[in-house]
Write an enzyme that holds these catalytic residues in place. Structure first.
Site, mmCIF file in Angstrom:
data_model
loop_
_atom_site.group_PDB
_atom_site.id
_atom_site.type_symbol
_atom_site.label_atom_id
_atom_site.label_comp_id
_atom_site.label_asym_id
_atom_site.label_seq_id
_atom_site.Cartn_x
_atom_site.Cartn_y
_atom_site.Cartn_z
ATOM 1 C CG ASP A 224 -4.991 -6.248 3.074
ATOM 2 O OD1 ASP A 224 -4.082 -5.423 2.902
ATOM 3 O OD2 ASP A 224 -5.963 -6.343 2.309
ATOM 4 C CE LYS A 225 3.941 -8.616 4.525
ATOM 5 N NZ LYS A 225 4.670 -9.884 4.224
#
Length: 247
Positions: free
Chosen positions: A111-112
């Site tokens: 994820d980011k």
């Protein structure tokens, strides 16, 4: 399976061809074809169609250049980079940050807010093998949380955690304390934001999360944004653990 001959040419299914070219996995290729995101000689492709590779094939707006020599890279994804090619709202997409002469896809996203090891390859078979949750491939992470790590917390993580949002209980896993606020965890499944959700169940918040190993491949001394080739014995072991034959 022997490929079908049509008009004197060996042809294979389009989804298999796209996977072999490293465009995406065979499953994703089926979705792209069904959604009209693939054209063959200027016409929208149909699910189940076969190609020889001589056609002009465009997938998701990009020309498919044909089967390339297989490449497998270990890449250090920095914090803030999104594992996507299509999100127009993302400020830093992996397709913008990661540059390589041959188009490669990632096997297992981060994820980011997370950083660390991504395996990048144009081998669709390897991607598919690594993405199958039933194969139980190990992924190791170093995690920093917002308060002191306790034995009770580690035991709770290791025994499996019921995630209310996903209505599922995580598999048992190996967890070790590495500092006052840090621990390492080895997962064999890959649910959305799994470690963050697991920690939140016990009232902890993840402050930093780094993936340092995927199967036998380690992040080693790479710095954010850097990559290295996975080759030799390391590559042979990777294919062996994935249960497929390398090139």
């Amino acid at each position: 399976m022997q490929e079908k001959r049509e008009n004197g040419e060996n042809k294979e299914r389009l989804n298999k061809y796209l996977a072999a070219c490293g465009v995406c996995s065979r499953r994703d290729a089926d979705c792209w074809i069904a959604e009209g995101r693939v054209t063959v000689d200027g016409k929208t492709a149909a699910v189940g169609m076969r190609v020889s590779g001589r056609e002009k094939i465009v997938a998701d707006g990009k020309a498919v250049t044909g089967k390339e020599r297989k490449a497998v890279l270990a890449y250090y994804k920095p914090v803030g980079v999104v594992c996507t090619e299509r999100d127009r709202h993302a400020q830093r997409k992996i397709s913008d940050e990661f540059r390589y002469p041959v188009r490669l896809a990632y096997a297992g996203r981060l994820d980011k807010e997370s950083e660390g090891l991504l395996l990048m390859t144009n081998d669709g078979k390897l991607i598919e093998a690594m993405m199958r949750g039933a194969n139980g491939h190990e992924k190791e992470y170093v995690v920093r949380v917002d308060r002191e790590v306790t034995d009770e917390f580690l035991t709770g993580l290791s025994e499996g955690v019921y995630l209310e949002e996903l209505k599922v209980t995580t598999k048992k896993c190996e967890v070790r304390k590495s500092g006052k606020y840090t621990f390492t965890i080895v997962l064999t499944q890959g649910m959305n934001r799994q470690i963050r959700r697991m920690a939140e169940t016990f009232g902890y918040r993840v402050r930093a999360l780094k993936r340092v190993r995927v199967m036998n491949v380690n992040l080693a001394n790479l710095k954010p944004g850097e990559y290295r080739a996975v080759e030799g014995e390391e590559l042979r072991q990777l294919y062996s653990q994935a249960g497929i034959e390398g090139e």
